[in-house]
Write an enzyme that holds these catalytic residues in place. Structure first.
Site, PDB file in Angstrom:
ATOM      1  N   LYS A  81     110.281 -17.319  68.312  1.00  0.00           N
ATOM      2  CA  LYS A  81     110.303 -17.364  69.777  1.00  0.00           C
ATOM      3  C   LYS A  81     111.381 -18.339  70.221  1.00  0.00           C
ATOM      4  O   LYS A  81     111.527 -19.426  69.630  1.00  0.00           O
ATOM      5  CB  LYS A  81     108.919 -17.809  70.281  1.00  0.00           C
ATOM      6  CG  LYS A  81     108.757 -17.812  71.794  1.00  0.00           C
ATOM      7  CD  LYS A  81     107.331 -18.219  72.190  1.00  0.00           C
ATOM      8  CE  LYS A  81     107.084 -18.150  73.679  1.00  0.00           C
ATOM      9  NZ  LYS A  81     105.700 -18.543  74.043  1.00  0.00           N
ATOM     10  N   SER A 156     103.344 -15.172  77.158  1.00  0.00           N
ATOM     11  CA  SER A 156     104.777 -15.309  77.267  1.00  0.00           C
ATOM     12  C   SER A 156     105.537 -14.907  76.005  1.00  0.00           C
ATOM     13  O   SER A 156     106.724 -14.604  76.080  1.00  0.00           O
ATOM     14  CB  SER A 156     105.136 -16.750  77.629  1.00  0.00           C
ATOM     15  OG  SER A 156     104.767 -17.636  76.592  1.00  0.00           O
ATOM     16  N   SER A 180      99.429 -17.231  75.226  1.00  0.00           N
ATOM     17  CA  SER A 180     100.721 -16.579  74.985  1.00  0.00           C
ATOM     18  C   SER A 180     100.953 -16.023  73.590  1.00  0.00           C
ATOM     19  O   SER A 180     101.922 -15.300  73.390  1.00  0.00           O
ATOM     20  CB  SER A 180     101.851 -17.541  75.300  1.00  0.00           C
ATOM     21  OG  SER A 180     102.063 -17.552  76.682  1.00  0.00           O
TER      22      SER A 180
END
Ligand code: GLN
Length: 487
Positions: A81, A156, A180
Site C-alpha cells: 500500500k 482505504s 481499511s
C-alpha cells in the site's frame, strides 16, 4: 485452485519454488505480465517497477541455488500500500501533497519482508491518506472492483485488495485504522488481517490516526495470512507502541489448535442495515462452525452504537495533529503562489490536500479546540474504554466473535457521495480498532449478483494464533477465494 501461476497461494508457490518446479524470476514475470494485461481495467497501482522486482527475484533464485533460501516468502512478489515506505520508490499516500515524494528509507515491515526474501512489488492505490472506504478519495484515480468494474473495491486499501484479487500480486500489505484492510478484503473476495494494536511495527507507515493504525496482510488463504504475519510481527524499538510479546509459530498453530471453540454472535452486529444476503452467508458459516462442534453463544456489545461517532472524533483529532507536518516547508507540495510564510502554509495545504482530508482536519481541530476538548475528545476516549470493556466482557464467555465484515457487498462507484453514508460502511469494523483487537475478514460466499461476501472473526489481544486457527478451520474447507474474477 486456479491453474494460473499468478492466482496461486503463497503456500503452493513456496512448495513449487522449493521443488525447483518454478523460479522466482518466472513467477515475478508472470505477475508483471498479468499486471500489464489487466491494470488498465483494475487501476490498483500508483506505480510499479518491473526491473527492480526482477532484480530482487533473480537474487532470490541465486540464494536458493546456493542453498540459502529463507523460507516460504522467499521469491514471492508482494505489493505494498502506498503509505508504507520502500527505499527509493515513490511514497504518495495517493495525495497531491506527496505526489513527487520518494522514500529515503524502508518501513520496518518492508525491511522484514526483504529479510524473509520477498520480492517487494508495486505501490498500491488508496483513499488519500487512508481516509475513506471506496478508494474513490485517491487524488490520482479510482481503483475498480475486479468482480464488477462499475463497483468500488472498498477502501482505504482498495488497491491492495483489488490487485490481489486480480492476480497482480501474490499477497499485499495494507493498513487498517477503522476497517481499511478487512472491508476491502470482504468486497474483493480475499483474506484481510488486522493484527492486535502493537503487534506489527508502524515505523515507516504514514500516520493517519496513531492510536488506531495497524499494518496487516491481504492474502488468498488464512494459511497465507499466517505466513505473512509471521514475517512482519514483532517488537521494534523504532515504534514506541510496539509490544514486547513472544511471537508464536502462526502456521504451526493452524494444525495444533483444533477447537472446538466457543464463538460469540453479537446481536448488535446483525440488526438494521444488514443486507439479507450478507446475513444469510454469515449465518451459513456459523452453522458450519456449529457442525464442527463449536458452541455458538449470543453475546452483547452494548456500546456498539457509539462506535462510528467515537471513531470520527478520535481519528480526526489524531489526523489533524499528524497531518500538521505537511506545511510546504520540510517536504511535500509547496505552493509557488505564496506571498509570505503564513500564506505558504495556507496555500500549500489548500492545494495539496483533497476535500475528505480537509474535512477531517477541520473536524479534528474543532474537537481538540479549547472549550470543546472535554465535550468531544475526552468523552470519546471514555466511551472508547467502554467499547473495549464490552469485548473483554464477552471474552469471559467466548474465544472469538463472528460478525459480517460489511453491511452490504461492493457498492457502485459514486453511490456514496454523502460522507456520512460512506462512514457507515465501517460500522462492523471500527469497534475492533477502538478496542485494539485483532480481526480477520475471510470470504464466505457470493451475492445473487455475483459479488463477494466476507465474514469477520474478532479475536483476543495478541491471540492471533487462535484467531487464525479458528479462521483456518472454515477457510481450509471452503474454496470461495479460489473463484477468481473474469477480467
Ligand atoms: N473508512 C474509515 C475511514 O475513512 C477507515 C479507514 C482506515 O481504516 N484507514 O477513516
Amino acid at each position: 485452485m486456479s491453474s494460473e501461476i499468478f492466482n496461486k497461494s503463497i503456500a503452493e508457490l513456496a512448495a513449487l519454488l522449493e521443488a525447483k518446479a518454478i523460479t522466482s524470476v518466472e513467477l515475478t514475470r508472470a505477475v508483471i505480465a498479468r499486471t500489464q494485461a489487466v491494470e488498465e481495467k483494475v487501476k490498483a497501482f500508483n506505480s510499479y517497477d518491473p526491473a527492480d522486482a526482477l532484480a530482487q527475484a533473480a537474487a532470490s533464485d541465486a540464494r536458493r541455488a546456493d542453498g540459502q533460501a529463507r523460507g516460504p516468502l522467499d521469491g514471492i512478489p508482494i505489493g505494498i500500500k502506498d503509505v508504507i515506505a520502500v527505499t527509493g520508490q515513490p511514497l504518495t499516500a495517493s495525495s497531491k501533497m506527496l505526489a513527487n515524494f520518494v522514500s529515503p528509507y524502508d518501513a520496518t515491515v518492508t525491511q522484514k519482508l526483504r529479510q524473509a526474501g520477498a520480492v517487494i512489488w508495486g505501490r498500491l492505490n488508496l483513499d488519500e491518506f487512508a481516509m475513506g472506504s471506496s478508494t474513490e478519495n485517491s487524488a490520482f484515480h479510482t481503483t475498480r472492483n475486479p468482480y464488477d468494474l462499475e463497483r468500488v473495491p472498498g477502501g482505504s486499501s482498495g488497491g491492495s485488495a483489488a490487485a490481489l484479487a486480480a492476480g497482480e500480486a501474490i499477497a499485499t500489505l495494507g493498513s487498517d485504522t477503522g476497517g481499511s484492510i478487512r472491508q476491502p478484503a470482504a468486497l474483493c473476495n480475499v483474506v484481510g488481517l488486522k493484527p492486535t494494536y502493537g503487534l506489527v511495527s508502524r515505523f515507516g507507515l504514514i500516520a493517519f490516526a496513531s492510536s488506531l493504525d495497524q499494518i496487516g496482510p491481504f492474502t488468498r488463504t488464512v494459511e497465507d495470512a499466517a505466513i505473512a504475519l509471521q514475517a512482519i510481527a514483532g517488537h521494534d524499538e523504532r515504534d514506541s507502541t510496539s509490544f514486547k510479546v513472544e511471537i508464536p509459530d502462526y502456521r504451526a498453530a493452524l494444525k495444533t489448535k483444533k477447537g472446538p471453540w466457543r464463538l460469540g454472535i453479537p446481536k448488535e452486529y446483525f440488526g438494521e442495515g444488514l443486507d439479507p444476503e450478507v446475513a444469510a452467508a454469515v449465518q451459513k458459516a456459523v452453522d458450519y462452525y456449529r457442525s464442527l462442534g463449536c458452541e455458538i453463544k449470543p453475546v452483547s456489545l452494548p456500546h456498539t452504537e457509539y462506535g462510528v461517532g467515537v471513531y470520527y472524533i478520535i481519528a480526526t483529532a489524531e489526523c489533524s495533529s499528524n497531518l500538521a507536518r505537511y506545511d510546504g516547508i520540510r517536504y511535500g507540495h509547496r505552493s509557488t503562489e505564496a506571498k509570505d510564510v503564513v500564506d505558504l502554509y495556507f496555500k500549500s495545504r489548500a492545494e495539496g490536500f483533497g476535500p475528505e482530508v480537509k474535512r477531517r482536519i477541520i473536524l479534528g481541530t474543532y474537537v481538540l479546540s479549547s472549550g470543546y476538548y472535554d465535550a468531544y475528545y475526552l468523552r470519546a476516549q471514555k466511551v472508547r474504554t467502554l467499547i473495549r470493556q464490552d469485548f473483554l466482557n464477552a471474552y469471559k464467555e467466548v474465544d472469538a466473535i463472528i460478525t459480517p465484515t460489511t453491511p452490504t457487498p461492493a457498492f457502485k462507484r459514486g453511490a456514496k457521495a454523502d460522507p456520512l453514508a460512506m462512514y457507515l460502511c465501517d460500522v462492523y469494523t471500527i469497534g475492533v480498532n477502538l478496542a485494539g483487537l485483532p480481526g480477520i475478514s475471510i470470504p464466505c460466499g457470493f451475492s445473487s449478483g455475483g459479488l463477494p461476501i466476507g465474514m469477520q472473526l474478532i479475536g483476543q489481544p495478541f491471540q492471533e494464533a487462535d484467531l487464525l486457527a479458528i479462521a483456518h478451520a472454515y477457510d481450509s474447507k471452503h474454496d470461495w477465494s479460489r473463484k477468481t474474477p473474469n477480467l
